[in-house]
Design a protein around this motif. Sequence first.
Motif, PDB file in Angstrom:
ATOM      1  N   ALA A 183       0.860  -1.128   0.044  1.00 50.74           N
ATOM      2  CA  ALA A 183      -0.023   0.097   0.029  1.00 50.74           C
ATOM      3  C   ALA A 183       0.837   1.408   0.055  1.00 50.74           C
ATOM      4  N   LEU A 184       0.229   2.436  -0.349  1.00 50.19           N
ATOM      5  CA  LEU A 184       1.245   3.637  -0.388  1.00 50.19           C
ATOM      6  C   LEU A 184       1.533   4.098   0.882  1.00 50.19           C
ATOM      7  N   GLY A 185       0.535   3.974   1.699  1.00 53.54           N
ATOM      8  CA  GLY A 185       1.096   4.032   2.982  1.00 53.54           C
ATOM      9  C   GLY A 185       1.926   3.101   4.048  1.00 53.54           C
ATOM     10  N   ASP A 186       2.485   2.291   3.274  1.00 46.58           N
ATOM     11  CA  ASP A 186       3.360   1.133   3.858  1.00 46.58           C
ATOM     12  C   ASP A 186       4.398   1.824   4.234  1.00 46.58           C
ATOM     13  N   ALA A 187       4.881   1.899   5.688  1.00 47.26           N
ATOM     14  CA  ALA A 187       5.998   2.383   6.095  1.00 47.26           C
ATOM     15  C   ALA A 187       7.320   1.993   5.616  1.00 47.26           C
ATOM     16  N   GLN A 188       7.531   0.766   5.251  1.00 51.21           N
ATOM     17  CA  GLN A 188       8.636   0.189   4.519  1.00 51.21           C
ATOM     18  C   GLN A 188       8.732   0.250   3.271  1.00 51.21           C
ATOM     19  N   ALA A 189       7.728   0.330   2.506  1.00 50.38           N
ATOM     20  CA  ALA A 189       7.812   0.504   0.951  1.00 50.38           C
ATOM     21  C   ALA A 189       8.611   1.399   0.278  1.00 50.38           C
ATOM     22  N   GLY A 190       9.589   0.947  -0.499  1.00 47.86           N
ATOM     23  CA  GLY A 190      10.695   1.711  -1.231  1.00 47.86           C
ATOM     24  C   GLY A 190      11.272   2.841  -0.690  1.00 47.86           C
ATOM     25  N   ARG A 191      11.772   2.719   0.635  1.00 49.83           N
ATOM     26  CA  ARG A 191      12.351   3.573   1.225  1.00 49.83           C
ATOM     27  C   ARG A 191      13.810   3.276   0.718  1.00 49.83           C
ATOM     28  N   THR A 192      14.325   4.210  -0.254  1.00 53.14           N
ATOM     29  CA  THR A 192      15.767   3.775  -0.863  1.00 53.14           C
ATOM     30  C   THR A 192      16.497   5.030  -0.906  1.00 53.14           C
ATOM     31  N   GLY A 193      16.181   6.185  -0.047  1.00 48.87           N
ATOM     32  CA  GLY A 193      17.041   7.309  -0.213  1.00 48.87           C
ATOM     33  C   GLY A 193      18.315   7.036   0.362  1.00 48.87           C
ATOM     34  N   ASN A 194      19.093   8.168  -0.366  1.00 49.66           N
ATOM     35  CA  ASN A 194      20.538   8.199  -0.112  1.00 49.66           C
ATOM     36  C   ASN A 194      21.071   9.472   0.226  1.00 49.66           C
ATOM     37  N   VAL A 195      20.065  10.561   0.524  1.00 50.57           N
ATOM     38  CA  VAL A 195      20.736  11.866   0.861  1.00 50.57           C
ATOM     39  C   VAL A 195      19.734  12.552   1.644  1.00 50.57           C
ATOM     40  N   LEU A 196      19.897  13.113   2.945  1.00 49.97           N
ATOM     41  CA  LEU A 196      19.129  13.753   3.611  1.00 49.97           C
ATOM     42  C   LEU A 196      19.356  15.223   3.311  1.00 49.97           C
ATOM     43  N   ALA A 197      18.291  16.178   3.004  1.00 49.78           N
ATOM     44  CA  ALA A 197      18.447  17.486   2.338  1.00 49.78           C
ATOM     45  C   ALA A 197      17.308  18.459   3.228  1.00 49.78           C
ATOM     46  N   MET A 198      17.784  19.760   3.377  1.00 54.97           N
ATOM     47  CA  MET A 198      16.830  20.509   3.851  1.00 54.97           C
ATOM     48  C   MET A 198      16.772  21.898   2.902  1.00 54.97           C
ATOM     49  N   PHE A 199      15.640  22.460   2.903  1.00 55.76           N
ATOM     50  CA  PHE A 199      15.379  23.749   2.001  1.00 55.76           C
ATOM     51  C   PHE A 199      15.144  24.615   2.795  1.00 55.76           C
ATOM     52  N   LYS A 200      15.384  25.881   2.508  1.00 57.70           N
ATOM     53  CA  LYS A 200      15.151  27.336   3.061  1.00 57.70           C
ATOM     54  C   LYS A 200      13.586  27.187   3.520  1.00 57.70           C
ATOM     55  N   PRO A 201      13.465  27.714   4.865  1.00 60.75           N
ATOM     56  CA  PRO A 201      12.076  27.607   5.220  1.00 60.75           C
ATOM     57  C   PRO A 201      11.015  28.225   4.329  1.00 60.75           C
ATOM     58  N   ASN A 202      11.069  29.283   3.684  1.00 61.85           N
ATOM     59  CA  ASN A 202      10.425  30.087   2.734  1.00 61.85           C
ATOM     60  C   ASN A 202      10.209  29.652   1.478  1.00 61.85           C
ATOM     61  N   SER A 203      10.760  28.508   1.292  1.00 57.03           N
ATOM     62  CA  SER A 203      10.789  27.925  -0.206  1.00 57.03           C
ATOM     63  C   SER A 203       9.386  27.265  -0.590  1.00 57.03           C
ATOM     64  N   SER A 204       8.862  27.751  -1.727  1.00 59.65           N
ATOM     65  CA  SER A 204       7.501  27.156  -2.003  1.00 59.65           C
ATOM     66  C   SER A 204       7.875  25.866  -2.583  1.00 59.65           C
ATOM     67  N   VAL A 205       6.438  25.096  -2.908  1.00 55.84           N
ATOM     68  CA  VAL A 205       6.648  23.684  -3.170  1.00 55.84           C
ATOM     69  C   VAL A 205       6.838  23.634  -4.553  1.00 55.84           C
ATOM     70  N   ALA A 206       6.743  24.645  -5.435  1.00 54.34           N
ATOM     71  CA  ALA A 206       7.319  24.694  -6.825  1.00 54.34           C
ATOM     72  C   ALA A 206       8.718  25.027  -6.841  1.00 54.34           C
ATOM     73  N   GLU A 207       9.068  25.885  -6.086  1.00 51.01           N
ATOM     74  CA  GLU A 207      10.673  26.055  -6.045  1.00 51.01           C
ATOM     75  C   GLU A 207      11.585  24.521  -5.564  1.00 51.01           C
ATOM     76  N   MET A 208      10.831  23.940  -4.574  1.00 57.88           N
ATOM     77  CA  MET A 208      11.283  22.645  -4.059  1.00 57.88           C
ATOM     78  C   MET A 208      11.387  21.848  -5.202  1.00 57.88           C
ATOM     79  N   ARG A 209      10.069  21.818  -5.960  1.00 53.60           N
ATOM     80  CA  ARG A 209      10.119  20.729  -7.143  1.00 53.60           C
ATOM     81  C   ARG A 209      11.084  21.050  -8.052  1.00 53.60           C
ATOM     82  N   HIS A 210      11.425  22.119  -8.603  1.00 52.31           N
ATOM     83  CA  HIS A 210      12.331  22.610  -9.548  1.00 52.31           C
ATOM     84  C   HIS A 210      13.720  22.247  -9.023  1.00 52.31           C
ATOM     85  N   SER A 211      14.034  22.286  -7.857  1.00 54.12           N
ATOM     86  CA  SER A 211      15.237  21.929  -7.152  1.00 54.12           C
ATOM     87  C   SER A 211      15.539  20.161  -7.265  1.00 54.12           C
TER      88      SER A 211
END
Length: 103
Positions: A23-51
């Motif tokens: 299920a999409l809500g499955d906590a263990q499904a597909g977690r294959t991240g390799n980078v932890l990132a933070m964005f500026k607090p005032n970044s819009s969703v569109a800016e984050m998506r562009h990044s």
Amino acid sequence: LSVAALPSNPAQPQQQRQGAYRALGDAQAGRTGNVLAMFKPNSSVAEMRHSLDASGARLVDGPTPAGAYLLEVPGGENGHELAALRGDPNVTMAEPIEEAPAE
């Protein structure tokens, strides 16, 4: 005229198939991240998506309580994709992380 389809023997439970469905809500499904990132607090969703699009990164999870996002970034620790994230004006941090040990 309506016709209802009933099992041949309603007393027998349906057999469940075993498979890789998650299920999409499955906590263990597909977690294959390799980078932890933070964005500026005032970044819009569109800016984050562009990044993310500009670096080829994919959002895996987040935000954490600290505001960080788990990303899947192709190229790994030495790839130009991570360098692109680090150079993005909306990104305040992008650090590679080790994969979680297999359970």
